[in-house]
Design an enzyme around this catalytic site. Sequence first.
Site, short mmCIF file in Angstrom:
data_model
loop_
_atom_site.label_atom_id
_atom_site.label_comp_id
_atom_site.label_asym_id
_atom_site.label_seq_id
_atom_site.Cartn_x
_atom_site.Cartn_y
_atom_site.Cartn_z
N PHE A 62 0.86 -1.17 0.00
CA PHE A 62 0.00 0.00 0.00
C PHE A 62 0.90 1.22 0.00
CE2 PHE A 62 -2.31 3.56 1.74
CZ PHE A 62 -3.48 3.52 1.01
N LYS A 88 3.22 11.59 6.77
CA LYS A 88 2.39 11.42 7.95
C LYS A 88 2.95 12.15 9.17
CE LYS A 88 0.04 7.21 6.43
NZ LYS A 88 -1.19 7.89 5.99
N ASP A 96 9.71 2.86 1.60
CA ASP A 96 8.54 3.66 1.92
C ASP A 96 8.31 3.59 3.43
OD1 ASP A 96 6.04 4.70 2.43
OD2 ASP A 96 5.06 3.74 0.72
#
Length: 411
Positions: A153, A267, A238
């Site tokens: 994801f 984030k 990532d």
Amino acid sequence: MTAPTRIAPVLAPRSSAELIQAEGPVLAHNYHPLPVVVARAEGVWVEDVEGNRYLDMLAGYSALNFGHRHPALIEAAHRQLDQLTLTSRAFHNDRLAGFAEGLAELTGLDMVLPMNTGAEAVESGIKVARKWAYDVKGVPADRATIVVAGGNFHGRTTTIVGFSDDDEARAGFGPFAPGFRTVPYNDLAALEAALDETTAAVLIEPIQGEAGVLIPDDGYLTGVRELTRRNGCLFIADEIQSGLGRTGKTLAVEHESVVPDMLLLGKALGGGIVPVSAVVARREVLGVLGPGQHGSTFGGNPLAAAVGSAVIELLATGEFQRRATELGAQLRTGLAALTGKGVTGFRARGLWAGVDIDPALGTGREVSERLLKEGILVKDTHGSTIRLAPPLTITAEELDGALNSLARVLI
């Protein structure tokens, strides 16, 4: 005669139920949130419209690693709001250099490309890897490939969902961009077989969050680093969810002392205040970009740089990494005690866990709804799995309270 001034009517406050109902006709239905309407927050606690309090055990998918409205981050944002918020990259601003210097030092890499969202960081990383493949590696034009892992994801853009194997994320959004090869996660032999002279990069999550907090075998990240080095391609990690203290290290790759060629961050970098993301890489990798070849109006804006710099200062103390390690041990102990008592298995690193619930007791969504009634906020994924990722500021007592609530809803 002057027209009378129109005064907007004062609307009575709406209840949670009324606000949820009001969203239906005017908001796209691309989310299925739990039926709670948050109005205020502080630290690890949020409060709904009616004043009910909930312990936040999701932390905005790690965007709130430092809790809601951390004083140092709020102070940095307020101070910058009084000075300057946006210039665009058409001009320099006085906060960007310090942010980039701090992030490069924190990660041990050389150069920073500031963006806004996690998906933008991933898209930017893909562009940089392809440009590097053509300019440095010598891959023929338009033939560069990037190897990704099954179950990944990395975001929601059409390019990214094109190399997802999640039908819900992918179906109905094609045609998709070519140039990606998918191999099973945690399978070095399959990865080695997929690499060739056209490979620009291997893009993986050191821990797969959306898949249920899947942690690879010891040695996997080291193996990825070795295979990419041997085959002359880039290792892109990532760390948008796994990075910035969540796993007990600044970066999840540090659990194997691995240094990738490129990091994707987001984030928590914005402290839960503003969207901030970044590509951080070796100089010879990010150095392939020239003026006009990539950009973002808001990327690197002064407000984002100020908040991001304050985040870096918090991480530089090591306090939050230590908390994630110590409280993570408590989390694992608590989940181990529930295994066989409604929990069929779990995976945890630092203050991050994927918990598999006995399907006979309900789906992950149903368990999340039961926990909501207990005053605990979590999120389900993939059937009967729930994710736990509280702010790193949670106390041992608060964590125990959440685990006790989980035990109660599994009876």
